[in-house]
Design an enzyme around this catalytic site. Sequence first.
Site, PDB file in Angstrom:
ATOM      1  N   HIS A 198      42.151  57.114  35.570  1.00  0.00           N
ATOM      2  CA  HIS A 198      40.752  56.820  35.945  1.00  0.00           C
ATOM      3  C   HIS A 198      40.295  55.483  35.373  1.00  0.00           C
ATOM      4  O   HIS A 198      39.109  55.278  35.143  1.00  0.00           O
ATOM      5  CB  HIS A 198      39.816  57.936  35.477  1.00  0.00           C
ATOM      6  CG  HIS A 198      40.321  59.314  35.771  1.00  0.00           C
ATOM      7  ND1 HIS A 198      40.053  59.983  36.956  1.00  0.00           N
ATOM      8  CD2 HIS A 198      41.125  60.143  35.056  1.00  0.00           C
ATOM      9  CE1 HIS A 198      40.640  61.164  36.930  1.00  0.00           C
ATOM     10  NE2 HIS A 198      41.309  61.281  35.800  1.00  0.00           N
ATOM     11  N   SER A 319      37.395  26.558  39.486  1.00  0.00           N
ATOM     12  CA  SER A 319      36.176  26.666  40.275  1.00  0.00           C
ATOM     13  C   SER A 319      35.569  25.285  40.416  1.00  0.00           C
ATOM     14  O   SER A 319      35.646  24.463  39.505  1.00  0.00           O
ATOM     15  CB  SER A 319      35.197  27.597  39.567  1.00  0.00           C
ATOM     16  OG  SER A 319      33.869  27.328  39.997  1.00  0.00           O
ATOM     17  N   LYS A 325      36.322  28.182  34.539  1.00  0.00           N
ATOM     18  CA  LYS A 325      37.049  29.184  35.303  1.00  0.00           C
ATOM     19  C   LYS A 325      38.527  28.865  35.493  1.00  0.00           C
ATOM     20  O   LYS A 325      38.914  27.724  35.711  1.00  0.00           O
ATOM     21  CB  LYS A 325      36.418  29.348  36.693  1.00  0.00           C
ATOM     22  CG  LYS A 325      35.068  30.026  36.713  1.00  0.00           C
ATOM     23  CD  LYS A 325      35.089  31.441  36.146  1.00  0.00           C
ATOM     24  CE  LYS A 325      35.759  32.423  37.074  1.00  0.00           C
ATOM     25  NZ  LYS A 325      35.006  32.573  38.332  1.00  0.00           N
ATOM     26  N   GLU A 332      45.167  37.652  43.943  1.00  0.00           N
ATOM     27  CA  GLU A 332      44.037  37.967  44.828  1.00  0.00           C
ATOM     28  C   GLU A 332      44.437  37.788  46.293  1.00  0.00           C
ATOM     29  O   GLU A 332      44.083  38.604  47.156  1.00  0.00           O
ATOM     30  CB  GLU A 332      42.848  37.061  44.524  1.00  0.00           C
ATOM     31  CG  GLU A 332      42.131  37.421  43.241  1.00  0.00           C
ATOM     32  CD  GLU A 332      41.023  36.429  42.937  1.00  0.00           C
ATOM     33  OE1 GLU A 332      39.864  36.830  42.941  1.00  0.00           O
ATOM     34  OE2 GLU A 332      41.327  35.241  42.712  1.00  0.00           O
TER      35      GLU A 332
END
Length: 498
Positions: A198, A319, A325, A332
């Site tokens: 979980h 970024s 970043k 992804e």
Amino acid sequence: MPRSGKTPPKPPRKAPARRSARRAAPAPPTPAAGPERFPGESPGKLWGGRFGERTDARVEAFSESVSFDRRLWRQDIVASTAHARMLAKVGVLSLGEAAAIVEGLEAIARDIEAGRFEWKAELEDVHMNIEAALTERIGAAGKKLHTGRSRNDQVATDLRLYVREAIDELTALLEAAAAALLTLAQREADTVMPGFTHLQIAQPVSLGHHLLAWREMLVRDRARLADARQRANVLPLGSAALAGTVYPLDREFVAEQLGFAALSENSLDAVSDRDFAVEFCAACALLMVHLSRISEELILWASPLFGFVRLPDRFCTGSSIMPQKKNPDVPELVRGKTGRVIGALNALLVLLKGQPLAYNRDNQEDKPPLFDAHDTAAACLRVYVALLPELQFDRTRLREAAAEGYSTATDLADYLVRKGVPFRDAHHAVGQAVAYAAARGCALDALSLEELRRFSDRIEADVYEHIRLEASLAARRTYGGTAPEQVRAAIARARGRR
Ligand code: ARG
């Protein structure tokens, strides 16, 4: 050629150049099936014999597939070569004709390879482009290549050859990815990390064990592809359009030359089903689901909130607005591309579901999803084969995280069981101890013996030894469990299997 309706007859737009050059005046408009015309000479089309008007330009653009199925050119040439050799073997072609065809096909292959080949949309697909070029190049013998064959069994053969090669490519990539994971697992067998259920910290596990879990998924993906390969590796050629053919074809000979393990048993089925492509896409989709799950974990782990792994700069991007970043774009994108492959599988299933026997033109639509599933899966595997060996794990952070969530609470319960407490009671006592520690914001092993004994008087000084992370890990020695000793045994088995 007369157009329908009131349009005045016009001379054919696409009359073969050489022919019209030889004529003093343009030929009078005659139906395409005129007796003085060979079917192959009707304007532009190899099937033009029975047609009285040229194809509407919009239909031509709509129905062509050469813009995407030219990708099958190698398979088409290999299959045509085998077919021609076989036709000579059974006496349908002379040896000279077959030799001319084979040479012509080789020359065409060289042209295509060198980018010199002119693909024509009006010739519809890869098959007719190559056949027309062959006849242009070698003359009459070229027109005999299609004897005893149809594009229906031809395209089914090409596609099966294609899927077979795609499987072999993905198999090699899967093996490389699995090998990279094995090397990592070996390195990280003793690294403690939190195991999750979980997404909550559950029990400590070995990072090597976690990496081997990823590997297991890929090993099964490879097996699934191998299984699909067996059913793809069947020769349809010889089924002709749908019913077989009158020529005494030697199908075994063709199968042998093309490396097919078996002949298709039923011509109607062989030209029409694309289940082998569905199976391939299904294996790709599942493989992508696995890569996507791995990606999801890497994305989480690379977040500073986890801080478990560092992805090298050259596998990340920044970024344009936030200078701090460093984004995990590779995982992804893999996660994102998964949808395309699942979509391809869906497209093929829906493509097939309403088709009556035998071949229908619907099947031309099998190629874009098939190619895309293959390309996407291969690209994702390739980038992972490059990335996996570069992963740098933060062992200190992993250990800290494992210590955070009372991950050895089960070990304390098991300790009490060994001291004679029934498991349910032990579970309850440890639950209370965890609540007590949590209220004080400390770990279980930070509680004094006196504090611990409030929850069970069976707890003794040796308890601390049992609730250490390493002890917890080492105790899980069932076959396939996370004890480093078992992880090393699993690695040894995996190396033995290859
Ligand atoms: N381009 C077609 C395909 O991909 C080849 C077979 C066409 N056969 C036919 N009878 N129109 O399926």
